[in-house]
Every structure is written in structure tokens, then in C-alpha cells.
Design a protein around this motif. Structure first.
Motif, PDB file in Angstrom:
ATOM      1  N   THR A  51      26.720  32.389  44.209  1.00 54.43           N
ATOM      2  CA  THR A  51      26.361  32.403  45.457  1.00 54.43           C
ATOM      3  C   THR A  51      25.284  31.312  45.531  1.00 54.43           C
ATOM      4  O   THR A  51      25.192  30.704  46.686  1.00 54.43           O
ATOM      5  N   GLN A  93      29.777  35.718  51.380  1.00 55.02           N
ATOM      6  CA  GLN A  93      30.265  36.858  50.703  1.00 55.02           C
ATOM      7  C   GLN A  93      30.145  38.219  51.479  1.00 55.02           C
ATOM      8  O   GLN A  93      31.244  38.943  51.702  1.00 55.02           O
ATOM      9  N   ASP A 184      32.796  31.705  49.858  1.00 59.18           N
ATOM     10  CA  ASP A 184      32.280  32.853  49.064  1.00 59.18           C
ATOM     11  C   ASP A 184      33.218  33.651  49.146  1.00 59.18           C
ATOM     12  O   ASP A 184      32.903  34.813  50.004  1.00 59.18           O
ATOM     13  N   GLU A 185      34.134  34.182  48.036  1.00 60.24           N
ATOM     14  CA  GLU A 185      34.879  35.415  47.963  1.00 60.24           C
ATOM     15  C   GLU A 185      35.528  35.728  49.614  1.00 60.24           C
ATOM     16  O   GLU A 185      35.415  36.479  50.150  1.00 60.24           O
TER      17      GLU A 185
HETATM   18 MG   LIG Z   1      28.066  36.118  44.914  1.00 58.49          MG
END
Ligand SMILES: [Mg+2]
Ligand SMILES: Nc1ncnc2c1ncn2[C@@H]1O[C@H](COP(=O)(O)OP(=O)(O)OP(=O)(O)O)[C@@H](O)[C@H]1O
Length: 272
Positions: A51, A93, A184-185
Motif C-alpha cells: 500500500t 484497501q 488496493d485489494e
Molecule cells: Mg496494504
């Protein structure tokens, strides 16, 4: 041009980036590039620095060392809004939407990077401004169709299930019409069906629209299926980079995941 200026087909180039937080080296001397239309996966155990890399690309973090080139331009010192204007969009995230606004309003907020010129246009010629507003609305409607969230368009985001919120976040990023999308995810916490939908959208964005993307994802099955290339990190460092199959079987990658939950290590090793 200066030594080592990125090639034209290179969308993004990260050079020798280091990020430190009191005693923690989040990213350590990391270099990599992203080619036009490429989908690059970043993998690594929790806390590896994934991240933080995205935060340096979109300008949330200022690295202590290193440079970020986007479309051949050094953007290392640009603030986040200026980087968004150059065409870098991202999802987070932990979802970062306006919870009390509707789906439509949240996605429309992604158009803000394009609206400053429209407002100027309104002052000069009202008709032009009206057409601009229509164009923004039309773009948002196309995104709502693409993400199959018509049923939720007037719902407040706070009332929606997590998986739908994740789609809305992607929608807002797409509304910026980015040239680089950082994810991010995007599938974390989703059901199997929602993950399959998200994978389909990502593939379509790459194959039909040729969008360049970086995807951080813990689900190795997803990463192996979707990504053109993988970059593996551990303790802020790059430990492997290359075709997904090779990175998955790289001894340092397997070792990095052995400290993690057993199942993840098996997935990385390509085991059952
Ligand atoms: Mg992360
Ligand atoms: N703003 C911050 N302040 C202090 N430490 C930070 C900050 N951001 C990241 N870190 C630290 O930097 C390291 C890397 O964090 P980062 O969030 O980039 O990892 P990650 O690979 O994304 O992990 P995860 O898979 O859990 O999301 C961690 O040790 C984290 O605690």
C-alpha cells in the motif's frame, strides 16, 4: 533528456524508492516499471509495503528517496490532486467513499477532476456548460451500467453491502477516466460471486479499454489468473519480479509466505 528517462511505452516508472516511518522501512530501494496496457500484480505478506508503494505513486506519501515518472514526466513532487489530474486514479484497501451520499453522487464526484474546465465554460457560454454537465452524467450512467449497479444508483452508500460499496469505489475511480488505475485489494471481503464479477470488470478494462493497472491482491488464484506480471515484496524490498508462474515458485517468495498462514504459503507454492 536525462539519463535513463523511461521509454514511451512505459506508463509508470518507479526509481529507487525508499519510504521510512520512525524505525520502519516501509519501502526499500524499490524500482519497477509498468508498460502501456499492462496489469501488474503486487503481492507480499502483510506489512510488506504494498500500500505504501501506491501511496507514493498517487502522492499521499512523499518517499525519502527515489522518483516516480508517469508518462515520461517526473511527478515525484506533485501533490495528490495534480497527480489525479494527470490521470492516476485509485481504490483503497479500506473503502473511502462519501457514506451519506448516493451511489450516483459518489461516482459523479470522480468527475470533479474534469469539471473545473466545464465550470469555466459555463461562465463563457451557458449552452456549452449544459452540454458538459450532460456529458458528465452520461459518463456516470455508462459506468453504472458497466458495473451492473443500476438497482442501487439512488441508494446511500452507507446502506449498501460491502461488496457493492467496493464496486462503487471502482466506479468513482473510473469516472476520472484514468490512464493508470491503482487497485488496493479490490476483492478483499467479497463473496465468491462478487470476486468473479470484479475479476470480469478488471479483465474487460484491460482487454477492451487497454487500461494500465496495478493490482494488490492477497488471493493468489485471482492474481495468477489476471496479472500479466507479478512483483513480490517482503519487508519493503522487491524479492521477485516476472511472469506469475515464475514468481509464484520463486524460493524467496515461498519463504516470505511461510511465516504467514499455512494455506497462503501453499497457494504461493502452487500447492493444493
Ligand atoms: Mg496494504
Ligand atoms: N502512515 C504510516 N505511519 C507509520 N507506519 C506506516 C504508515 N504506513 C505504513 N506504515 C508501516 O509500513 C509498513 C508497510 O505497510 P503497508 O501498509 O504499505 O503494507 P502492506 O503490504 O500494504 O500490508 P497489508 O497487506 O497488511 O495491507 C508496515 O510496517 C506499516 O506499519
Amino acid at each position: 533528456m536525462a539519463e535513463g528517462v523511461p521509454l514511451v511505452d512505459t506508463v509508470l516508472s518507479v526509481r529507487r524508492m525508499t519510504v521510512r516511518f520512525a524505525g520502519v522501512v516501509a519501502v526499500s530501494d524499490l524500482s519497477f516499471s509498468l508498460h502501456a496496457g499492462e496489469l501488474l500484480g503486487i503481492i507480499g505478506p502483510n506489512g510488506a509495503g504494498k500500500t505504501s508503494v501506491l501511496n507514493c505513486i498517487n502522492g499521499f506519501y512523499r518517499p525519502q528517496a527515489g522518483q516516480v515518472f508517469f508518462l515520461g514526466r517526473d511527478i515525484t513532487h506533485l501533490p495528490p490532486h495534480a497527480r489525479a489530474s494527470t490521470g492516476i486514479a485509485r481504490t483503497f484497501q479500506n473503502i473511502a467513499l462519501y457514506p451519506h451520499m448516493t451511489v450516483l453522487q459518489n461516482i459523479l464526484s470522480g468527475r470533479l477532476v474534469h469539471m473545473r474546465s466545464s465550470l469555466l465554460g459555463c461562465g463563457v457560454y451557458w449552452g456549452f456548460g449544459q452540454r458538459e454537465v450532460l456529458r458528465h452524467r452520461q459518463r456516470v450512467e455508462e459506468i453504472i451500467d458497466f458495473l451492473e449497479i443500476e438497482a442501487y444508483r439512488d441508494h446511500r452508500v452507507a446502506e449498501l453491502p460491502y461488496g457493492i460499496q467496493k464496486k462503487v469505489e471502482l466506479g468513482r475511480a473510473l469516472a476520472m477516466e484514468p490512464r493508470l488505475l491503482l487497485l488496493d485489494e479490490p476483492m478483499a471481503g467479497m463473496t465468491v460471486d462478487e470476486k468473479a464479477d470484479m475479476a470480469r470488470y478488471i479483465l474487460e478494462l484491460r482487454e477492451v479499454r487497454g487500461l494500465s493497472m496495478i493490482l494488490i491482491e492477497h488471493d493468489m488464484g485471482v492474481v495468477m489468473d489476471l496479472c500479466d506480471r507479478l512483483l513480490a515484496m517482503d519487508y519493503g524490498r522487491k524479492i521477485a519480479e516476472g511472469p506469475p508462474k515464475e514468481v509464484q515458485q520463486h524460493p524467496d517468495v515461498i519463504r516470505a509466505y511461510l511465516g504467514e498462514e499455512h494455506g497462503v504459503a501453499e497457494e504461493v507454492a502452487g500447492g493444493p
